[in-house]
Design an enzyme around this catalytic site. Structure first.
Site, PDB file in Angstrom:
ATOM      1  N   ASP A  37      85.436  55.967  55.798  1.00 47.68           N
ATOM      2  CA  ASP A  37      85.325  54.519  55.989  1.00 47.68           C
ATOM      3  C   ASP A  37      86.679  53.915  56.338  1.00 47.68           C
ATOM      4  O   ASP A  37      86.773  53.018  57.172  1.00 47.68           O
ATOM      5  CB  ASP A  37      84.803  53.849  54.712  1.00 47.68           C
ATOM      6  CG  ASP A  37      83.357  54.226  54.433  1.00 47.68           C
ATOM      7  OD1 ASP A  37      82.805  55.023  55.219  1.00 47.68           O
ATOM      8  OD2 ASP A  37      82.796  53.730  53.442  1.00 47.68           O
ATOM      9  N   SER A  86      48.379  45.542  68.383  1.00 44.91           N
ATOM     10  CA  SER A  86      48.358  45.756  66.949  1.00 44.91           C
ATOM     11  C   SER A  86      47.492  46.995  66.677  1.00 44.91           C
ATOM     12  O   SER A  86      47.102  47.674  67.626  1.00 44.91           O
ATOM     13  CB  SER A  86      47.894  44.443  66.349  1.00 44.91           C
ATOM     14  OG  SER A  86      46.924  44.595  65.450  1.00 44.91           O
ATOM     15  N   GLU A 118      52.849  59.106  61.442  1.00 49.47           N
ATOM     16  CA  GLU A 118      54.124  58.417  61.198  1.00 49.47           C
ATOM     17  C   GLU A 118      54.002  57.466  60.021  1.00 49.47           C
ATOM     18  O   GLU A 118      52.964  56.836  59.856  1.00 49.47           O
ATOM     19  CB  GLU A 118      54.495  57.566  62.430  1.00 49.47           C
ATOM     20  CG  GLU A 118      54.513  58.318  63.719  1.00 49.47           C
ATOM     21  CD  GLU A 118      54.823  57.412  64.921  1.00 49.47           C
ATOM     22  OE1 GLU A 118      54.835  56.189  64.770  1.00 49.47           O
ATOM     23  OE2 GLU A 118      55.059  57.983  66.000  1.00 49.47           O
ATOM     24  N   LYS A 120      54.019  54.090  58.294  1.00 53.31           N
ATOM     25  CA  LYS A 120      53.881  52.742  58.852  1.00 53.31           C
ATOM     26  C   LYS A 120      54.880  51.853  58.123  1.00 53.31           C
ATOM     27  O   LYS A 120      54.724  51.552  56.935  1.00 53.31           O
ATOM     28  CB  LYS A 120      52.461  52.223  58.662  1.00 53.31           C
ATOM     29  CG  LYS A 120      52.252  50.865  59.301  1.00 53.31           C
ATOM     30  CD  LYS A 120      50.775  50.502  59.312  1.00 53.31           C
ATOM     31  CE  LYS A 120      50.501  49.269  60.151  1.00 53.31           C
ATOM     32  NZ  LYS A 120      51.186  48.071  59.692  1.00 53.31           N
ATOM     33  N   ASP A 122      56.898  48.715  56.851  1.00 49.39           N
ATOM     34  CA  ASP A 122      56.496  47.350  56.547  1.00 49.39           C
ATOM     35  C   ASP A 122      57.667  46.427  56.879  1.00 49.39           C
ATOM     36  O   ASP A 122      58.467  46.068  56.029  1.00 49.39           O
ATOM     37  CB  ASP A 122      56.119  47.260  55.063  1.00 49.39           C
ATOM     38  CG  ASP A 122      55.269  46.040  54.791  1.00 49.39           C
ATOM     39  OD1 ASP A 122      54.887  45.353  55.752  1.00 49.39           O
ATOM     40  OD2 ASP A 122      54.994  45.774  53.612  1.00 49.39           O
ATOM     41  N   GLU A 181      60.466  49.169  64.422  1.00 45.45           N
ATOM     42  CA  GLU A 181      60.303  48.235  63.309  1.00 45.45           C
ATOM     43  C   GLU A 181      61.656  47.985  62.672  1.00 45.45           C
ATOM     44  O   GLU A 181      62.383  48.927  62.372  1.00 45.45           O
ATOM     45  CB  GLU A 181      59.351  48.885  62.296  1.00 45.45           C
ATOM     46  CG  GLU A 181      58.784  47.949  61.298  1.00 45.45           C
ATOM     47  CD  GLU A 181      57.461  47.310  61.755  1.00 45.45           C
ATOM     48  OE1 GLU A 181      57.107  47.420  62.956  1.00 45.45           O
ATOM     49  OE2 GLU A 181      56.820  46.700  60.902  1.00 45.45           O
ATOM     50  N   TYR A 233      59.569  53.848  67.209  1.00 44.26           N
ATOM     51  CA  TYR A 233      58.362  54.668  67.211  1.00 44.26           C
ATOM     52  C   TYR A 233      57.573  54.631  68.514  1.00 44.26           C
ATOM     53  O   TYR A 233      56.452  55.108  68.576  1.00 44.26           O
ATOM     54  CB  TYR A 233      57.447  54.287  66.051  1.00 44.26           C
ATOM     55  CG  TYR A 233      57.150  52.809  65.938  1.00 44.26           C
ATOM     56  CD1 TYR A 233      56.437  52.150  66.914  1.00 44.26           C
ATOM     57  CD2 TYR A 233      57.595  52.080  64.833  1.00 44.26           C
ATOM     58  CE1 TYR A 233      56.165  50.802  66.818  1.00 44.26           C
ATOM     59  CE2 TYR A 233      57.329  50.720  64.719  1.00 44.26           C
ATOM     60  CZ  TYR A 233      56.611  50.086  65.724  1.00 44.26           C
ATOM     61  OH  TYR A 233      56.357  48.747  65.622  1.00 44.26           O
ATOM     62  N   LYS A 321      45.860  52.812  55.878  1.00 42.02           N
ATOM     63  CA  LYS A 321      46.578  52.039  54.858  1.00 42.02           C
ATOM     64  C   LYS A 321      46.590  52.757  53.515  1.00 42.02           C
ATOM     65  O   LYS A 321      45.647  53.475  53.174  1.00 42.02           O
ATOM     66  CB  LYS A 321      45.895  50.673  54.679  1.00 42.02           C
ATOM     67  CG  LYS A 321      46.019  49.750  55.872  1.00 42.02           C
ATOM     68  CD  LYS A 321      47.458  49.492  56.165  1.00 42.02           C
ATOM     69  CE  LYS A 321      47.793  48.199  56.805  1.00 42.02           C
ATOM     70  NZ  LYS A 321      47.447  46.957  56.333  1.00 42.02           N
ATOM     71  N   CYS A 415      32.579  16.992  46.599  1.00 45.90           N
ATOM     72  CA  CYS A 415      33.911  17.407  47.036  1.00 45.90           C
ATOM     73  C   CYS A 415      34.962  16.843  46.079  1.00 45.90           C
ATOM     74  O   CYS A 415      34.987  15.634  45.829  1.00 45.90           O
ATOM     75  CB  CYS A 415      34.162  16.910  48.459  1.00 45.90           C
ATOM     76  SG  CYS A 415      35.875  17.134  48.972  1.00 45.90           S
ATOM     77  N   CYS A 418      37.158  14.088  48.245  1.00 51.01           N
ATOM     78  CA  CYS A 418      36.632  12.811  48.761  1.00 51.01           C
ATOM     79  C   CYS A 418      35.342  12.381  48.068  1.00 51.01           C
ATOM     80  O   CYS A 418      34.827  11.304  48.330  1.00 51.01           O
ATOM     81  CB  CYS A 418      36.433  12.878  50.268  1.00 51.01           C
ATOM     82  SG  CYS A 418      35.041  13.910  50.746  1.00 51.01           S
ATOM     83  N   CYS A 433      32.164  20.706  52.218  1.00 58.74           N
ATOM     84  CA  CYS A 433      32.166  19.259  52.119  1.00 58.74           C
ATOM     85  C   CYS A 433      31.699  18.751  53.474  1.00 58.74           C
ATOM     86  O   CYS A 433      32.237  19.148  54.502  1.00 58.74           O
ATOM     87  CB  CYS A 433      33.584  18.791  51.805  1.00 58.74           C
ATOM     88  SG  CYS A 433      33.895  17.086  52.236  1.00 58.74           S
ATOM     89  N   CYS A 438      37.051  13.847  55.441  1.00 58.77           N
ATOM     90  CA  CYS A 438      37.638  14.130  54.116  1.00 58.77           C
ATOM     91  C   CYS A 438      39.139  14.380  54.277  1.00 58.77           C
ATOM     92  O   CYS A 438      39.552  15.202  55.099  1.00 58.77           O
ATOM     93  CB  CYS A 438      36.960  15.366  53.529  1.00 58.77           C
ATOM     94  SG  CYS A 438      37.791  16.062  52.096  1.00 58.77           S
TER      95      CYS A 438
HETATM   96  S1  IVH Z   1      52.573  51.720  66.769  1.00 60.05           S
HETATM   97  C1  IVH Z   1      50.119  50.221  69.990  1.00 60.05           C
HETATM   98  N1  IVH Z   1      53.883  52.883  64.824  1.00 60.05           N
HETATM   99  O1  IVH Z   1      52.329  48.082  62.669  1.00 60.05           O
HETATM  100  C2  IVH Z   1      50.655  50.737  68.729  1.00 60.05           C
HETATM  101  N2  IVH Z   1      53.375  50.569  64.606  1.00 60.05           N
HETATM  102  O2  IVH Z   1      49.582  46.960  63.154  1.00 60.05           O
HETATM  103  C3  IVH Z   1      51.180  49.679  67.824  1.00 60.05           C
HETATM  104  N3  IVH Z   1      54.207  49.543  62.567  1.00 60.05           N
HETATM  105  O3  IVH Z   1      53.057  45.665  65.088  1.00 60.05           O
HETATM  106  C4  IVH Z   1      52.394  50.013  67.132  1.00 60.05           C
HETATM  107  N4  IVH Z   1      55.163  51.333  61.735  1.00 60.05           N
HETATM  108  O4  IVH Z   1      54.864  46.313  63.428  1.00 60.05           O
HETATM  109  C5  IVH Z   1      53.345  51.745  65.274  1.00 60.05           C
HETATM  110  N5  IVH Z   1      55.053  54.036  63.189  1.00 60.05           N
HETATM  111  C6  IVH Z   1      54.522  52.901  63.646  1.00 60.05           C
HETATM  112  C7  IVH Z   1      54.597  51.689  62.908  1.00 60.05           C
HETATM  113  C8  IVH Z   1      53.996  50.551  63.432  1.00 60.05           C
HETATM  114  C9  IVH Z   1      54.921  50.040  61.547  1.00 60.05           C
HETATM  115  C10 IVH Z   1      53.730  48.146  62.669  1.00 60.05           C
HETATM  116  C11 IVH Z   1      54.168  47.424  63.894  1.00 60.05           C
HETATM  117  C12 IVH Z   1      52.931  46.949  64.570  1.00 60.05           C
HETATM  118  C13 IVH Z   1      51.933  47.001  63.472  1.00 60.05           C
HETATM  119  C14 IVH Z   1      50.564  47.247  64.055  1.00 60.05           C
END
Ligand code: IVH
Length: 677
Positions: A37, A86, A118, A120, A122, A181, A233, A321, A415, A418, A433, A438
């Site tokens: 460092d 997504s 892979e 996922k 967060d 990410e 990714y 998930k 309600c 209101c 309602c 309202c």
């Molecule tokens: S692939 C078309 N790979 O998950 C494929 N996404 O629900 C879409 N994410 O917006 C993305 N790790 O923010 C991919 N190894 C990974 C990921 C990943 C996290 C997130 C990413 C995306 C969301 C999709």
């Protein structure tokens, strides 16, 4: 610059940059430093001094430039070359097996399919654009089509290379869009919050919020102080390299110096992926960062291509998930919330409990049936779960903890806001309602209307809307456009400056595309996605007044429930009146048709450098009043780059992409020529 710079100095600077980029890579990407460092700091200081002495040598991709730059007024937006989609979710093994079966069915029985598994992450999805190996732009996912340009912020992240490695990859592609990410580790999050605690600043709820908040800073010098990291990714557009598989692409990303998660497994069968999911789930508590599942992607890019994507997500990938995190807590009270469509939602107030890093104090009870089914009573001890960014909910009551003191909750007969009658429609679980006026409904509708993705009116926060409805300033969202400074100034915590800012924000929001306009109206069952589908098909707003339900249902993704709801909305006179009032007040709904009307219809301009005769805003107004558009960054779709004094990197980018480049005079001529036509 009277000093001429000796070649030795240039060489020295180049050499220092090379060593520092490399050390950075060893430390932040590989987590395997080569130099100490102290040595790193010394070299950095040396480079800093040279750049200070010879400012002409400064370059945006110098390792010294990770400290951030002066603040922006706002983020520009940019269209992604390829949409950032997504993912569909899977919650158990059989969902995953069904995904694999569907893949094979779509391919008409392709035998065993190989996948990449892979973690996922967060965090926050981003796209990095490298041109000739240099990081030229970074953007957020946004709505998947357009994102916000956050280049300055991303440049401060040490694990994002400013320059790609040429040596190890053999060849640098002319353009490569890398997706990944951005996140903050648990330790980084802990330290960040500790610092904030000491400064009495509000704490971040979890690492993901901290990462998102840090990336959204207009002042990148703040972002530079946040412990952001990246894992890459995927890719968007890539020139000059053809990959055969996803795992091969990841290998190339690594060679280019990009950070790729080492827990990725590929190629594997679906069964192995499922096994690996279990393993990762057990491992995840020990990982230094949060993951909320595993992404399973078809490995062959040819097969990915064959499978294609829906407007929302690719057919070749699924997010498996992890089970949500659960904790026990106590129901202190049950309150009724009235939403924008009048639905009465019971919400449990809980004794605060920390679930996976987030303090949870409320959980939705959904509706009356749900309360009865789970037999939830005030005073009960309950199991609460939170899955990612989903609203926390009560899984079940812990019967053993019942004392007999618990109170049964009954839904109100009128309600609570209101006092109007509440009804339960046939086949529906929710009480509603019936009073469209309202105050609770009005408030929620207006909040939705002004929110991001809708009219996106900056400064129009929840508290302000509540106040304005309570004062009688806002009866419907159309009233937003007749607010004036004087009225606003009578509100709490609203000085003359904020009032002017808000009026300006309202003014700026008036130009809106059909898709967002439709979403803003808050029609039941019309979320962003559905609004997109309908706008894409109907093209023009007026068509909504005459469209038949069967015509709506013929749009892919639109079913009878949506069609009926949309039909209902537009058949009501009061809704038409509100829309007319907005249009009279100057709201302009842009569509491909209206754009064709102006002389610059469909033309996209990007401005760079300072103009002499016009302010930027004036130039922007001129373009927009001729139905042209002003883009934030230069892309393939840009038609003209207008440059003034001291143009930035946009000029270079425009040259590379072959965009027409004009100076200020050229721009003025273009406008006048077009207007004369
Ligand atoms: S692939 C078309 N790979 O998950 C494929 N996404 O629900 C879409 N994410 O917006 C993305 N790790 O923010 C991919 N190894 C990974 C990921 C990943 C996290 C997130 C990413 C995306 C969301 C999709």
């Amino acid at each position: 610059m009277s000093d001429s710079i000796r070649p030795q100095i240039r060489e020295k600077v180049e050499k220092l940059r090379k060593i520092l980029h490399w050390s950075n890579y060893r430390y932040y990407v590989l987590d395997d430093p080569e130099i100490s460092d102290v040595e790193y700091d010394r070299l950095m200081q040396e480079l800093n001094q040279l750049e200070k002495r010879w400012p002409a040598l400064l370059a945006p991709d110098s390792p010294t430039q990770r400290v951030g730059a002066p603040p922006l007024d706002k983020f520009e937006t940019v269209a992604h070359t390829l949409p950032m989609l997504s993912l569909d979710n899977a919650f158990n093994d059989s969902d995953v097996l069904a995904f694999d079966r569907k893949v094979r069915r779509l391919l008409k029985d392709a035998g065993t399919i190989y996948y990449t598994a892979e973690p996922k992450m967060d965090g926050v999805a981003v796209e990095l654009v490298y041109e000739s190996g240099k990081l030229v732009m970074a953007s957020t996912r946004g709505d998947g089509i357009r994102g916000e340009v956050i280049t300055r912020n991303v440049r401060t992240i040490r694990s994002v290379p400013l320059v790609l490695h040429a040596e190890r990859s053999g060849r640098i592609p002319r353009i490569i869009e890398v997706r990944g990410e951005i996140f903050i580790s648990q330790e980084g999050f802990r330290q960040l919050n500790q610092k904030r605690l000491r400064k009495s600043l509000p704490l971040f709820a979890n690492p993901r919020n901290a990462a998102a908040g840090s990336l959204r800073q207009l002042d990148s010098r703040i972002t530079a102080k946040r412990p952001l990291e990246i894992f890459c990714y995927g890719v968007g557009r890539v020139t000059d390299i053809v990959f055969e598989s996803h795992h091969e692409m990841l290998e190339v990303l690594k060679k280019l110096g990009l950070r790729v998660n080492s827990l990725i497994r590929s190629p594997i069968t679906i069964e192995k992926a499922i096994e690996y999911h279990k393993e990762l789930d057990e491992k995840r508590r020990k990982l230094p960062y949060d993951i909320d599942g595993m992404v399973i992607k078809v490995d062959s890019l040819a097969i990915q291509h064959n499978l294609g994507a829906t407007s929302r997500s690719p057919r070749w990938a699924v997010a498996y998930k992890f089970k949500a995190v659960q904790e026990t807590s106590r129901v202190l009270d049950i309150e009724i919330q009235v939403g924008r469509t009048g639905i009465l939602t019971p919400v449990a107030h809980l004794k605060p409990v920390n679930i996976g890093g987030v303090s949870v104090r409320r959980a939705t009870l959904h509706n009356e049936d749900e309360i009865q089914r789970k037999d939830i009573r005030i005073g009960d001890t309950v199991l609460v779960q939170r899955a990612g960014d989903v609203i926390p909910e009560i899984v079940k009551v812990i019967d053993a903890k019942r004392t007999g003191e618990e109170k049964i909750f009954n839904m109100p007969v009128s309600c609570p806001v209101c006092g109007s009658e509440v009804i339960r429609e046939k086949g529906e679980a929710a009480l509603r309602c019936i009073n469209a006026g309202c105050p609770a409904q009005v408030k929620e509708r207006i909040k939705h209307f002004a929110a991001k993705g809708a009219f996106d009116i900056e400064g129009m926060g929840d508290k302000l809307v509540d106040q304005m409805v309570n004062n009688g300033y806002l009866m419907s969202y159309a009233d937003i456009f007749i607010l004036d400074k004087e009225k606003l100034q009578t509100l709490e915590r609203m000085g003359p400056k904020s009032a002017v800012n808000l009026i300006n924000a309202i003014e700026n929001s008036k130009m809106i595309n059909f898709r967002r306009f439709l979403f803003s109206l808050g029609i039941r069952h019309v979320g962003e996605h559905v609004a997109n589908l309908i706008a894409g098909q109907l093209k023009k707003m007026d068509r909504l007044y005459s469209v038949t339900p069967s015509e709506l249902e013929s749009i892919e993704g639109v079913g009878p429930v949506v069609a009926e709801s949309v039909g209902d909305f537009f058949s009501k006179k009061e809704n038409r009146v509100i829309i007319d009032r907005m249009i009279t007040a100057g709201v302009k709904i842009t569509t491909p048709e209206t754009r064709e009307a102006g002389v610059l219809a469909g033309k996209i301009f990007v401005l760079t450098g300072s103009l002499k005769q016009l302010t930027r805003n004036e130039a922007k107004k001129m373009i927009e009043s001729a139905d042209g558009k002003v883009g934030g960054a230069v892309t393939r779709n840009t038609d003209y780059l207008v440059y003034g004094q001291a143009p930035g990197s946009k000029l270079e980018r425009a040259k590379i992409l072959g965009v027409k480049i004009i100076d200020e005079q050229g721009f003025q001529d273009l406008i006048t020529d077009n207007l004369m036509k």
